[in-house]
Design a protein around this motif. Structure first.
Motif, PDB file in Angstrom:
ATOM      1  N   THR A 389       0.828  -1.214   0.000  1.00  0.00           N
ATOM      2  CA  THR A 389       0.000   0.000   0.000  1.00  0.00           C
ATOM      3  C   THR A 389       0.857   1.257   0.000  1.00  0.00           C
ATOM      4  O   THR A 389       0.434   2.307  -0.507  1.00  0.00           O
ATOM      5  CB  THR A 389      -0.934   0.005   1.220  1.00  0.00           C
ATOM      6  N   GLY A 394      -0.993   5.635  -5.480  1.00  0.00           N
ATOM      7  CA  GLY A 394      -2.229   5.850  -4.738  1.00  0.00           C
ATOM      8  C   GLY A 394      -3.470   5.610  -5.567  1.00  0.00           C
ATOM      9  O   GLY A 394      -4.476   5.083  -5.064  1.00  0.00           O
ATOM     10  N   ASN A 395      -3.432   5.979  -6.866  1.00  0.00           N
ATOM     11  CA  ASN A 395      -4.616   5.772  -7.707  1.00  0.00           C
ATOM     12  C   ASN A 395      -4.872   4.286  -7.952  1.00  0.00           C
ATOM     13  O   ASN A 395      -6.006   3.870  -8.159  1.00  0.00           O
ATOM     14  CB  ASN A 395      -4.470   6.521  -9.030  1.00  0.00           C
ATOM     15  N   TRP A 396      -3.808   3.450  -7.902  1.00  0.00           N
ATOM     16  CA  TRP A 396      -4.001   2.008  -8.030  1.00  0.00           C
ATOM     17  C   TRP A 396      -4.769   1.463  -6.824  1.00  0.00           C
ATOM     18  O   TRP A 396      -5.712   0.696  -6.974  1.00  0.00           O
ATOM     19  CB  TRP A 396      -2.643   1.296  -8.137  1.00  0.00           C
ATOM     20  N   VAL A 397      -4.331   1.847  -5.638  1.00  0.00           N
ATOM     21  CA  VAL A 397      -4.992   1.370  -4.416  1.00  0.00           C
ATOM     22  C   VAL A 397      -6.438   1.839  -4.379  1.00  0.00           C
ATOM     23  O   VAL A 397      -7.353   1.082  -4.018  1.00  0.00           O
ATOM     24  CB  VAL A 397      -4.228   1.853  -3.168  1.00  0.00           C
ATOM     25  N   THR A 398      -6.668   3.090  -4.782  1.00  0.00           N
ATOM     26  CA  THR A 398      -8.044   3.613  -4.805  1.00  0.00           C
ATOM     27  C   THR A 398      -8.902   2.850  -5.799  1.00  0.00           C
ATOM     28  O   THR A 398     -10.061   2.511  -5.515  1.00  0.00           O
ATOM     29  CB  THR A 398      -8.024   5.104  -5.167  1.00  0.00           C
ATOM     30  N   ALA A 399      -8.338   2.555  -6.968  1.00  0.00           N
ATOM     31  CA  ALA A 399      -9.090   1.810  -7.986  1.00  0.00           C
ATOM     32  C   ALA A 399      -9.417   0.398  -7.509  1.00  0.00           C
ATOM     33  O   ALA A 399     -10.522  -0.105  -7.742  1.00  0.00           O
ATOM     34  CB  ALA A 399      -8.287   1.760  -9.287  1.00  0.00           C
ATOM     35  N   ASP A 401      -9.794  -0.555  -4.369  1.00  0.00           N
ATOM     36  CA  ASP A 401     -10.845  -0.439  -3.350  1.00  0.00           C
ATOM     37  C   ASP A 401     -12.207  -0.191  -3.984  1.00  0.00           C
ATOM     38  O   ASP A 401     -13.213  -0.788  -3.587  1.00  0.00           O
ATOM     39  CB  ASP A 401     -10.507   0.693  -2.377  1.00  0.00           C
ATOM     40  N   LYS A 402     -12.242   0.679  -4.989  1.00  0.00           N
ATOM     41  CA  LYS A 402     -13.506   0.979  -5.654  1.00  0.00           C
ATOM     42  C   LYS A 402     -14.055  -0.246  -6.377  1.00  0.00           C
ATOM     43  O   LYS A 402     -15.251  -0.546  -6.316  1.00  0.00           O
ATOM     44  CB  LYS A 402     -13.308   2.132  -6.649  1.00  0.00           C
ATOM     45  N   HIS A 405     -15.467  -2.584  -3.769  1.00  0.00           N
ATOM     46  CA  HIS A 405     -16.728  -2.112  -3.196  1.00  0.00           C
ATOM     47  C   HIS A 405     -17.902  -2.340  -4.144  1.00  0.00           C
ATOM     48  O   HIS A 405     -18.986  -2.728  -3.727  1.00  0.00           O
ATOM     49  CB  HIS A 405     -16.632  -0.623  -2.848  1.00  0.00           C
ATOM     50  N   GLY A 708     -17.943   9.242   0.270  1.00  0.00           N
ATOM     51  CA  GLY A 708     -16.579   8.790   0.518  1.00  0.00           C
ATOM     52  C   GLY A 708     -16.229   8.608   1.978  1.00  0.00           C
ATOM     53  O   GLY A 708     -15.124   8.162   2.305  1.00  0.00           O
TER      54      GLY A 708
END
Length: 766
Positions: A389, A394-399, A401-402, A405, A708
């Motif tokens: 992590t 950061g955009n990879w981790v966010t993607a 997670d999204k 979800h 968010g």
């Protein structure tokens, strides 16, 4: 002096060496399987420092019995119903891992200069993890209550089925100089045919027989009966052209669905351990320790492939199945070894002389080394997740997670998908049952009745009897309406009528072909036409009677299939949440200091962050208990929380009592679901209390995602807004029905517009 047969002296030597070595391994806290293998090396013909086995052929026979018993016991732990409950998450993960390791093993074998057959066997052995080693590691590390273990066990179930398929396919693939689609499809189709036939027949007959004979059976009789059934299936499997181990596994999986499955598993533990020891010792006997130094480079390379490629492929598969990043990493690091099935596959390749002599000791050495590293790999999963992590963009981790979800939303299945699924299941099962009955009659019963094949009376009588026997199945195959409630809704939409008519005609064609197959195998062409006409008239005239007979048989099958539902439901019904919450069961000890206190007095949410989603008290179930509900001894608490919260709560219970924890889900499928409030939903703008979600779903809101942000354990006065994502724990069916209603916009005139797929019946259900 009495002469002692070599078999007895050899068996004594084998068991004595196994006992001594495994005691040492137990002291060192290492897997006993490795001790058995070392004991086999010591008493084998390649180790002159100790006495050697004199009659290796007799020991090989004992080892074959050990494989049969071992696979029988693995089947008792497997059960096909577990496979049906695994779902897409574990299936996608397992298929990704197995496919990747097959390719990796084949590629590494080619780089090492091995033959194509050796490469195929290597890839197969590297694709199956060790259930025994993983369970032992989980117990030692105390992580069985953590959420990722549910995914790991699901993957292991799919791997077991894949291993059985490989046991069937490998001899065919290895023996084929030119691999064709037919060479693969025929064994697979044959396996599916016999699996369905044996499983359905076994579930229809065995639970009823065992239930009626249960009052006369003690433990000894039950053990003897179960082993007799095991070896009967071994004989049937061998007669059908399969390996004996496959028959043992299938019978074990059938008995696992009976109410006595758990008892049989308990009774066979000692036999499994004894014969399993003989098998693993025989594995060690076939290893020449002198050749291991020659292959140390190959062993090191293959070991690195297992430790790197297997976790990586599992992580990728878990992410593709929309699992959270942390769960994916934990599951991947747990599946980083090879074990029991790999030994069996390696032994099969060596005894059938399909592989070279080098593959067997290399595979065993890799298995031994990865067994040592498994606990360390599991411990490293947390630090590895934290490191990834930090290192990943950061955009990879966010993607990720999204993506995870979005996969947790409740998505109702369309009526057409339900209809097609039901159509395929009904058509395939009834076709296999009819063909199976015909094959038994034409290949076994008829030759016994008519030795010379020239008695027309016997043949006509057999054909008529067979047609009468399969008539209810033919009725269900050709005429019975599929999923009536869904079919009626689809028929109202004109564009579905054409496909539905075509599917119905296809059923009639299949039934007609099967009837022709029946009579053609038994009587002449002329009599075949006559009997076909008589059969059609009989079916039409006795429509209601055939329907009653089939309904009775179907009810009996479903009763037997579901009889053990409450006792054997071990899987967690918890779905994944963005804050890593899941459901765990705890049984309250009479010594627990909180006995007699209300949930409000215990302050579990305030002190530990957990929620009590349900309380099971004897035959009574309390859904979403209120704060005034008291805790009593032997209550089963269904606790929802994160890994850390659940472990903290468990420690609280253990401080004053011997609390017992078990992974699983309640009998009415308590689960955690994610639900979105659509624009204009009737509950948008209401407080949680006013929305009556608790009463209508028998559930509890444990979290809200809004813009968010996350609101954990919201109070009852929190106002619900459009586009809120609710996390509700409760009955899955009620939540799904409720989702249809809350996701439905409100009309301008105030009348509620029904969402597609929502019926008046759905509204009444909640």
């Amino acid at each position: 002096m009495t002469h002692l047969p070599p078999l007895i002296s050899d068996l004594g030597l084998v068991m004595g060496a196994a006992a001594v070595v495994t005691l040492v391994f137990k002291r060192l806290k290492q897997p006993t399987v490795l001790g058995y293998i070392l004991a086999g090396i010591m008493v084998g013909p390649h180790f002159p420092l100790f006495p050697s086995v004199a009659d290796t052929e007799s020991v090989d026979v004992w080892a074959q019995i050990g494989v049969i018993v071992l696979l029988f016991c693995l089947g008792l732990e497997f059960s096909f119903k577990k496979l049906m409950r695994v779902g897409g998450t574990a299936s996608v993960t397992a298929v990704t891992e197995i496919g990747t390791m097959l390719l990796m093993g084949f590629g590494v074998g080619k780089l090492l200069g091995w033959s194509t057959t050796d490469c195929i066997f290597l890839g197969t052995m590297l694709s199956i993890s060790s259930t025994t080693i993983i369970i032992r590691a989980f117990d030692e590390l105390g992580v069985k209550e953590k959420k990722f273990t549910g995914l790991v066990f699901g993957v292991l179930i799919v791997q077991d089925l894949a291993a059985i398929l490989m046991l069937v396919l490998l001899p065919t693939v290895a023996a084929s100089t030119k691999l064709s689609g037919t060479a693969i499809l025929f064994p697979v189709g044959k396996l599916i045919f016999f699996l369905v036939l044996w499983f359905v027949s076994g579930i229809f007959f065995l639970p009823t027989i065992l239930r009626r004979a249960g009052r006369f059976m003690n433990n000894e009789m039950l053990l003897v009966t179960s082993l007799a059934l095991c070896f009967m299936m071994v004989i049937l499997a061998a007669g059908a052209g399969f390996s004996p181990a496959l028959g043992a596994f299938i019978m074990g999986s059938i008995l696992a669905e009976t109410p006595l499955g758990g008892k049989i598993e308990h009774l066979t533990v000692s036999i499994k351990e004894m014969f399993g020891a003989v098998f693993f010792v025989s594995v060690g006997m076939m290893i020449d320790p002198n050749i291991l130094p020659q292959y140390w480079q190959q062993i090191l390379i293959i070991m690195l492939v297992v430790l790197v490629a297997m976790p990586f492929s599992t992580i990728v598969g878990a992410l593709l199945s929309r699992q959270p990043f942390k769960i994916s990493v934990q599951a991947g690091m747990s599946l980083s070894q090879i074990g029991e099935f790999s030994f069996i596959i390696a032994t099969m390749g060596l005894t059938m002389k399909l592989t070279g002599p080098h593959l067997y000791p290399v595979a065993v050495a890799v298995s031994a080394l990865t067994a040592f590293t498994t606990p360390y790999m599991i411990r490293l999963s947390g630090p590895l997740y934290n490191w990834l992590t930090r290192r990943l963009p950061g955009n990879w981790v966010t993607a990720i997670d999204k993506y995870s979800h979005e996969g947790q939303k409740v998505k109702p299945t369309s009526d057409w998908n339900k209809y097609i699924t039901s159509y395929l299941i009904q058509t395939v099962i009834h076709t296999i049952l009819v063909v199976g009955i015909v094959l038994v009659v034409s290949n076994i019963i008829l030759p016994a009745l008519d030795d010379h094949g020239d008695n027309p009376v016997i043949r006509i009588g057999t054909a008529i009897t067979t047609l009468l026997l399969i008539a209810p199945l033919l009725w269900a195959l050709a005429i019975r309406k599929i999923y009536p409630s869904v079919a009626n809704r689809l028929w109202e939409k004109r564009y579905y009528r054409g496909p539905m008519i075509v599917l119905q005609l296809l059923r009639l064609v299949i039934a007609f072909v099967i009837m022709g197959f029946v009579v053609h195998n038994i009587v002449s062409y002329t009599w075949a036409l006559i009997l076909l006409g008589v059969t059609l008239i009989t079916v039409l005239l006795n429509y209601r009677r055939l329907q009653l007979v089939h309904s009775w048989a179907e009810r009996r099958f479903m009763t037997n299939l579901n009889e053990k539902e409450v006792l054997d439901k071990r899987e967690s019904g918890a779905h994944l949440t963005p804050w890593d919450a899941h459901i765990t069961n705890f049984v309250v000890s009479p010594d627990f200091k909180g006995v007699g206190m209300t949930l409000m007095e215990l302050k579990l949410r305030e002190n530990y962050g957990v929620n009590i989603a349900m309380i099971k008290r004897g035959a009574f179930t309390i859904q979403a208990p209120d704060r005034q509900e008291r805790i009593y001894p032997e209550d089963t608490l269904y606790v929802i929380g994160t890994d850390d919260q659940v472990i903290s709560f468990k420690k609280h219970l253990e401080e004053s009592s011997a609390a017992r924890a078990r992974k699983g889900s309640p009998e009415d499928e308590l689960t955690l679901q994610r639900m979105e409030i659509a624009e204009g939903s009737p509950i948008a703008g209401m407080t949680i209390k006013a929305s009556e979600i608790r009463e209508r779903t028998k559930g509890l809101i444990v979290g809200i995602e809004r813009n968010g942000e996350r609101i954990l354990n919201p109070e009852s006065n929190v106002v619900l807004l459009s586009n809120d994502l609710l996390w509700i724990v409760g009955n899955i069916k009620r939540i799904k029905v409720f989702e249809k209603i809350v996701g439905t916009p409100q009309r301008v005139d105030g009348a509620q517009e029904q969402k597609p797929g929502t019926t008046e019946k759905d509204t009444k259900e909640i």
